[in-house]
Design an enzyme around this catalytic site. Structure first.
Site, short mmCIF file in Angstrom:
data_model
loop_
_atom_site.label_atom_id
_atom_site.label_comp_id
_atom_site.label_asym_id
_atom_site.label_seq_id
_atom_site.Cartn_x
_atom_site.Cartn_y
_atom_site.Cartn_z
N ASN A 17 0.84 -1.20 0.00
CA ASN A 17 0.00 0.00 0.00
C ASN A 17 0.87 1.25 0.00
O ASN A 17 1.97 1.28 0.57
CB ASN A 17 -1.02 0.01 1.15
CG ASN A 17 -0.43 -0.18 2.53
OD1 ASN A 17 0.64 -0.74 2.68
ND2 ASN A 17 -1.15 0.28 3.54
N VAL A 18 0.37 2.27 -0.67
CA VAL A 18 1.05 3.56 -0.80
C VAL A 18 0.04 4.66 -0.48
O VAL A 18 -0.88 4.90 -1.26
CB VAL A 18 1.64 3.75 -2.22
CG1 VAL A 18 2.30 5.11 -2.36
CG2 VAL A 18 2.63 2.64 -2.54
N GLU A 19 0.19 5.25 0.69
CA GLU A 19 -0.79 6.24 1.15
C GLU A 19 -0.45 7.64 0.63
O GLU A 19 0.57 7.85 -0.02
CB GLU A 19 -0.87 6.19 2.68
CG GLU A 19 -1.37 4.82 3.13
CD GLU A 19 -1.58 4.70 4.63
OE1 GLU A 19 -1.10 5.56 5.40
OE2 GLU A 19 -2.24 3.72 5.02
N CYS A 34 -4.17 0.87 -2.40
CA CYS A 34 -4.05 -0.38 -1.66
C CYS A 34 -2.93 -1.24 -2.27
O CYS A 34 -2.54 -1.04 -3.41
CB CYS A 34 -5.36 -1.15 -1.71
SG CYS A 34 -6.64 -0.54 -0.60
N GLU A 42 -3.15 -4.09 -3.39
CA GLU A 42 -3.64 -4.80 -4.57
C GLU A 42 -3.50 -3.94 -5.83
O GLU A 42 -3.33 -4.48 -6.93
CB GLU A 42 -5.11 -5.19 -4.37
CG GLU A 42 -5.33 -6.24 -3.27
CD GLU A 42 -5.48 -5.64 -1.87
OE1 GLU A 42 -5.05 -4.49 -1.64
OE2 GLU A 42 -6.04 -6.33 -1.01
N CYS A 99 -9.94 -5.62 0.80
CA CYS A 99 -11.13 -4.77 0.98
C CYS A 99 -12.08 -4.97 -0.21
O CYS A 99 -11.72 -5.57 -1.23
CB CYS A 99 -10.71 -3.30 1.11
SG CYS A 99 -10.17 -2.54 -0.43
N1 THU Z 1 -5.31 -1.64 2.57
C1 THU Z 1 -4.77 -2.34 1.54
O1 THU Z 1 -3.67 -2.03 1.08
N2 THU Z 1 -5.47 -3.38 1.04
C2 THU Z 1 -6.66 -3.83 1.54
O2 THU Z 1 -7.25 -4.73 0.95
C3 THU Z 1 -7.16 -3.27 2.80
C4 THU Z 1 -6.61 -1.92 3.14
C5 THU Z 1 -4.56 -0.47 3.09
C6 THU Z 1 -5.13 0.85 2.69
C7 THU Z 1 -4.58 1.76 3.78
O3 THU Z 1 -3.29 2.19 3.38
C8 THU Z 1 -4.44 0.84 4.99
O4 THU Z 1 -4.56 -0.48 4.50
C9 THU Z 1 -5.49 1.09 6.06
O5 THU Z 1 -6.77 1.01 5.54
#
Ligand code: THU
Length: 145
Positions: free
Chosen positions: A57-59, A68, A70, A101
């Protein structure tokens, strides 16, 4: 519209090295950029040509723009030559299996072979089980869009 044809045989759970997939997801998780949630995620999948694709994940300071793990994985699939996903695993910051998610189940569905297997909190499941009656390219094709 056109979509890539899917001709791969349905995957068999016994033939998947789930430990190796989880290890790849855990390694990817260590690259996560998650300064806002402090919730690193890693994902890894086996592609139809046998390669392992992974992502983290890269916020973003604009929270809703967050990518996410994925998203990164699917981009990697296409950047690495395309194909479809056969088996998938996703982990949290402890290396524990995490459910993708809802949005990412939709994302995975479009790039999965029929019957793609996921390692989930309730065992090995297919993409169709975790996204029942999915909307996908077929609906657009059938409508003639
Ligand atoms: N996140 C994912 O990378 N994949 C998922 O399927 C669930 C959530 C990440 C998004 C965010 O950076 C962190 O988890 C918290 O929600």
């Amino acid at each position: 519209m056109t979509v890539e044809p899917v001709s791969a045989p349905k995957p068999d759970a016994e033939s998947i090295d789930w430990e190796a997939l989880r290890a790849a997801a855990t390694a990817a998780m260590r690259n996560a950029y998650a300064p806002y949630s402090h919730f690193p995620v890693g994902a890894a999948a086996l592609a139809t040509d046998g390669r392992i694709v992974a992502g983290c994940n890269v916020e973003n300071a604009s929270y809703g723009v967050t990518l996410c793990a994925e998203c990164s994985l699917v981009s990697g699939l296409h950047m690495g030559g395309g194909g479809q996903l056969v088996a998938f695993s996703c982990v949290d910051g402890n290396g524990t299996v995490l459910m993708p998610c809802g949005r990412c189940r939709q994302l995975l569905f479009e790039h999965a072979v029929p019957g793609m297997l996921l390692e989930t909190v309730s065992g090995i499941r297919t993409i169709e089980e975790v996204l029942p009656d999915a909307f996908g390219p077929r609906q657009l094709i059938e409508f003639g869009a």
